[in-house]
Enzyme design. Structure first.
Site, PDB file in Angstrom:
ATOM      1  N   ARG A  63      -0.376 -23.893  -0.970  1.00 50.51           N
ATOM      2  CA  ARG A  63      -0.827 -25.372  -1.214  1.00 50.51           C
ATOM      3  C   ARG A  63      -0.508 -26.365  -0.070  1.00 50.51           C
ATOM      4  O   ARG A  63       0.491 -26.316   0.677  1.00 50.51           O
ATOM      5  CB  ARG A  63      -0.096 -25.862  -2.531  1.00 50.51           C
ATOM      6  CG  ARG A  63      -0.081 -25.397  -3.401  1.00 50.51           C
ATOM      7  CD  ARG A  63       0.601 -25.758  -4.657  1.00 50.51           C
ATOM      8  NE  ARG A  63       0.027 -27.010  -5.167  1.00 50.51           N
ATOM      9  CZ  ARG A  63      -0.818 -26.983  -6.530  1.00 50.51           C
ATOM     10  NH1 ARG A  63      -1.074 -25.838  -6.900  1.00 50.51           N
ATOM     11  NH2 ARG A  63      -1.412 -28.029  -6.753  1.00 50.51           N
ATOM     12  N   LYS A  87      -1.535 -33.679 -10.357  1.00 49.36           N
ATOM     13  CA  LYS A  87      -2.510 -34.256 -11.250  1.00 49.36           C
ATOM     14  C   LYS A  87      -1.717 -35.120 -12.259  1.00 49.36           C
ATOM     15  O   LYS A  87      -2.106 -36.237 -12.719  1.00 49.36           O
ATOM     16  CB  LYS A  87      -3.598 -33.588 -11.748  1.00 49.36           C
ATOM     17  CG  LYS A  87      -4.711 -33.363 -10.441  1.00 49.36           C
ATOM     18  CD  LYS A  87      -5.961 -32.590 -11.381  1.00 49.36           C
ATOM     19  CE  LYS A  87      -5.796 -31.100 -11.349  1.00 49.36           C
ATOM     20  NZ  LYS A  87      -7.020 -30.474 -11.731  1.00 49.36           N
ATOM     21  N   GLU A 127     -10.188 -27.980 -12.420  1.00 47.12           N
ATOM     22  CA  GLU A 127      -9.993 -28.282 -14.038  1.00 47.12           C
ATOM     23  C   GLU A 127     -10.230 -29.955 -14.065  1.00 47.12           C
ATOM     24  O   GLU A 127      -9.852 -30.512 -13.184  1.00 47.12           O
ATOM     25  CB  GLU A 127      -8.454 -28.055 -14.409  1.00 47.12           C
ATOM     26  CG  GLU A 127      -8.457 -28.482 -16.013  1.00 47.12           C
ATOM     27  CD  GLU A 127      -6.970 -27.906 -16.318  1.00 47.12           C
ATOM     28  OE1 GLU A 127      -6.289 -27.375 -15.722  1.00 47.12           O
ATOM     29  OE2 GLU A 127      -6.827 -28.295 -17.656  1.00 47.12           O
TER      30      GLU A 127
HETATM   31  P1  ATP Z   1      -2.237 -29.698 -10.868  1.00 44.83           P
HETATM   32  O1  ATP Z   1      -1.520 -28.025 -10.730  1.00 44.83           O
HETATM   33  O2  ATP Z   1      -1.922 -30.789 -10.359  1.00 44.83           O
HETATM   34  O3  ATP Z   1      -2.717 -29.870 -12.116  1.00 44.83           O
HETATM   35  P2  ATP Z   1      -4.187 -27.743  -9.925  1.00 44.83           P
HETATM   36  O4  ATP Z   1      -3.705 -27.204  -8.769  1.00 44.83           O
HETATM   37  O5  ATP Z   1      -3.939 -27.212 -11.235  1.00 44.83           O
HETATM   38  O6  ATP Z   1      -3.456 -29.250 -10.066  1.00 44.83           O
HETATM   39  P3  ATP Z   1      -7.144 -27.643 -10.104  1.00 44.83           P
HETATM   40  O7  ATP Z   1      -7.966 -28.586 -10.612  1.00 44.83           O
HETATM   41  O8  ATP Z   1      -6.620 -26.430 -10.924  1.00 44.83           O
HETATM   42  O9  ATP Z   1      -5.715 -28.400  -9.845  1.00 44.83           O
HETATM   43  O10 ATP Z   1      -7.365 -26.951  -8.577  1.00 44.83           O
HETATM   44  C1  ATP Z   1      -8.499 -26.614  -8.314  1.00 44.83           C
HETATM   45  C2  ATP Z   1      -8.328 -25.518  -7.045  1.00 44.83           C
HETATM   46  O11 ATP Z   1      -7.779 -26.325  -6.210  1.00 44.83           O
HETATM   47  C3  ATP Z   1      -7.609 -24.475  -7.168  1.00 44.83           C
HETATM   48  O12 ATP Z   1      -7.806 -23.335  -6.867  1.00 44.83           O
HETATM   49  C4  ATP Z   1      -6.194 -24.625  -6.655  1.00 44.83           C
HETATM   50  O13 ATP Z   1      -5.409 -23.712  -6.399  1.00 44.83           O
HETATM   51  C5  ATP Z   1      -6.517 -25.662  -5.572  1.00 44.83           C
HETATM   52  N1  ATP Z   1      -5.522 -26.682  -5.239  1.00 44.83           N
HETATM   53  C6  ATP Z   1      -4.982 -27.621  -6.227  1.00 44.83           C
HETATM   54  N2  ATP Z   1      -4.114 -28.308  -5.503  1.00 44.83           N
HETATM   55  C7  ATP Z   1      -3.923 -27.874  -4.261  1.00 44.83           C
HETATM   56  C8  ATP Z   1      -3.095 -28.187  -2.885  1.00 44.83           C
HETATM   57  N3  ATP Z   1      -2.357 -28.981  -2.803  1.00 44.83           N
HETATM   58  N4  ATP Z   1      -3.333 -27.263  -1.910  1.00 44.83           N
HETATM   59  C9  ATP Z   1      -4.476 -26.554  -1.807  1.00 44.83           C
HETATM   60  N5  ATP Z   1      -5.216 -26.165  -2.757  1.00 44.83           N
HETATM   61  C10 ATP Z   1      -5.111 -26.959  -4.101  1.00 44.83           C
HETATM   62 MG    MG Z   2      -4.818 -25.512 -12.151  1.00 45.64          MG
END
Ligand code: ATP
Ligand code: MG
Length: 573
Positions: free
Chosen positions: A263, A273, A36
């Site tokens: 994660r 984020k 995102e």
């Molecule tokens: P936040 O929850 O902090 O807003 P997010 O996980 O929603 O972050 P995205 O941009 O949606 O962030 O993530 C893109 C991809 O990266 C998704 O498939 C998510 O599952 C993966 N991802 C995000 N954070 C992690 C992490 N800490 N470990 C492994 N994969 C991750």
């Molecule tokens: Mg997300």
């Protein structure tokens, strides 16, 4: 990375992919990485990137980069660009396969209409609070919305008018018609579309005032792109029934399989984020690429290499178990990579002047020194040697403890790649502080140890006249607690109370050997005995700025000990 199939460790997702290929359920693997664009990528994203692109690479498939841009008020093109830069930097290529969820807005709308026609979606006029109240709880079933049995014709009309902008924000939503009594809350008639006026979407501008929800958008985008394995983190496990419901109820060409993994969490930092944005916006760090941030741009600026981060992602592996990885693991990956690749240099962080009283004033020698002790192919450079030198303050002690092996009054030490010197006299200023050492040197000891001579220590140095003045930034962990979120929960305090106030120490009087004048931003070196350092990306002009990437050895264990109050002897930093 072509030799990687054998080298990469297997994991349960690879096993599923291999079985699907073997059984012929899948002919060509297709994955996607779906960020995102509401922040910069961090090391947790790297885990997902390496998994998705790595699987595509190893099984002859493809991996799409798809921006999940359904939440326009938090998203920005700055992030869209930074994310692409970071994925490319990590070493992955999506070729022509760059997509935005917003590319599919028209199709998504049509699929929503299809659901309405099938009696599987309805326009609901409950307020957001009412929707919540009707939803029930984990132990109590929800109640049907009074709008649940609207006719198809009425739903089609209202949904069209939602799109046309007739209704204000929050007045109506489109919901799936599934089951208000489902034990899975996600299936209790989830919202599919909401109204958002007055936002300018970075891709679609003002074309839309209704936006589809993630749970509706994601499965359809996956299917339209022919994704075979939709890999996501564990928080989406409970959403999988909805993912499957959507795909089963609209006419998409295929049904991708969602698989969840845990994660990445890393000690002494935060990964959400929202929190990273707060650190940036409230000025706790200098920006998204501050070298203390767990972002890929921060790690890059700090001096981490793409190879070290890919190596880290392989070592942590993929599983469904929750875990928090030690910072030492990430550090040992960069340490190993730089140990192999970084040229050696000498840099004095806390300069103390040494005058060689028996060395001619106008003489300069150019001493040869290899760039890497184990790799002759990396060549050598010349170190100017002259009468006035700098050594590190920490390498001289007037009243040394018994085991001190470096320079002491009347004692000898070897200067790396040069002579053995002896300390003859200490010079002080009027406050009594040591400002200079007068030493002699033994001309027979250049690159050699004459028989019978026992010299215990070797220290680094630079020629005072030839050295470059530089600034060096030493970084410590960003938080004082290994689990800032848990610590905040347990103590009822704010997570920001655990920010380390001493995470950056700036040394402004450093002296570097002159070969470092040729360094370009991003170049990494081992400063002998001090650690690995990277010329800062913003460095230019008169005085270079180097960031310490990592120390030479794992100092985290020591920090842990000190935190527990054990063995807190002052370090020699
Ligand atoms: P936040 O929850 O902090 O807003 P997010 O996980 O929603 O972050 P995205 O941009 O949606 O962030 O993530 C893109 C991809 O990266 C998704 O498939 C998510 O599952 C993966 N991802 C995000 N954070 C992690 C992490 N800490 N470990 C492994 N994969 C991750
Ligand atoms: Mg997300």
């Amino acid at each position: 990375m072509s030799d990687s199939v054998q080298r990469r460790p297997g994991n349960f997702i690879r096993q599923i992919v291999e079985e699907d290929l073997r059984a012929g359920r899948v002919r060509r693997v297709a994955t996607r990485f779906p960020p995102e664009p509401n922040g910069y990528l961090h090391i947790g994203h790297a885990k997902s990137i390496c998994l998705n692109f790595g699987i595509a690479e190893d099984y002859g498939g493809t991996c799409n980069l798809r921006f999940d841009d359904t939440n326009p008020h938090k998203e920005d093109t700055e992030y869209v660009e930074a994310i692409q830069r970071d994925v490319r930097w990590l070493g992955y290529d999506w070729g022509e396969r760059l997509y935005f969820a917003s590319d599919y807005f028209e199709q998504l709308y049509d699929f929503a209409v299809e659901l309405i026609r099938k009696g599987k979606a309805y326009v609901c006029d409950l307020t957001p609070e009412e929707i919540r109240a009707y939803r029930g709880t984990l132990t109590a079933p929800g109640r049907d919305s009074p709008y649940r049995d609207r006719s198809v014709a009425e739903n089609l009309d209202l949904f069209e008018r939602m799109r046309a902008g007739e209704f204000p924000d929050g007045s109506r939503v489109l919901r799936a018609r599934i089951d208000m009594a489902s034990p899975n809350m996600n299936l209790r008639d989830p919202t599919l579309y909401r109204i958002r006026h007055g936002v300018i979407h970075h891709q679609t501008g003002e074309a839309w005032c209704i936006y589809p929800m993630y749970d509706f958008t994601h499965p359809i985008c996956d299917a339209l792109e022919g994704i075979t394995h939709s890999l996501c983190t564990l928080e989406f496990e409970d959403h999988r029934p909805l993912y499957d419901w959507v795909l089963d109820n609209v006419s998409v060409p295929c049904h991708p399989r969602q698989i969840e993994f845990s994660r990445l969490n890393l000690e002494y930092t935060v990964m959400s984020k929202r929190k990273l944005t707060e650190l940036v916006e409230e000025g706790y760090v200098e920006g998204w690429d501050d070298p203390r941030m767990p972002t890929l741009s921060g790690l890059r600026r700090r001096g981490y290499t793409p190879a070290s981060i890919r190596d880290f992602c392989e070592r942590i592996g993929i599983s469904r178990a929750d875990n928090v990885v030690e910072m030492g693991m990430l550090e040992s990956c960069i340490r190993e990579d730089l140990n192999r690749r970084a040229p050696r240099r000498m840099a004095v962080l806390h300069p103390l002047k040494v005058v060689l009283v028996d060395y001619p004033e106008d003489r300069v020698e150019a001493l040869e020194a290899p760039n890497h002790p184990q790799d002759p192919a990396m060549g050598s450079r010349r170190l100017p040697f002259a009468r006035e030198l700098y050594i590190d303050r920490g390498d001289f002690m007037e009243n040394p403890p018994r085991k001190f092996k470096r320079l002491v009054p009347g004692g000898e030490v070897r200067l790396r790649h040069a002579y053995v010197i002896r300390c003859e006299e200490i010079i002080r200023d009027h406050q009594g502080e040591i400002i200079e050492l007068r030493c002699s040197h033994d001309p027979r000891t250049l690159h050699a140890n004459p028989e019978g001579r026992k010299v215990k220590g070797v220290i680094h140095w630079v020629s005072a006249r030839h050295a470059l003045a530089a600034e060096i930034r030493l970084y410590d962990r960003l938080f004082t607690h290994p689990h800032p979120d848990a610590a905040a929960r347990e103590t009822g305090r704010d997570w920001k109370d655990f920010i380390n106030p001493d995470s950056l120490r700036t040394l402004t009087r450093c002296r570097l050997e002159p070969a470092l004048a040729e360094a370009r931003p991003g170049d990494c070196f081992q400063f002998e005995r001090e650690g690995y350092f990277c010329l800062d990306a913003g460095s230019g002009g008169e005085r270079p700025v180097f960031n310490r990437v990592v120390t030479l050895r794992d100092t985290w264990a020591k920090i842990e000990q000190q935190l527990r109050g054990e063995n807190s002897a002052p370090g020699q930093s």
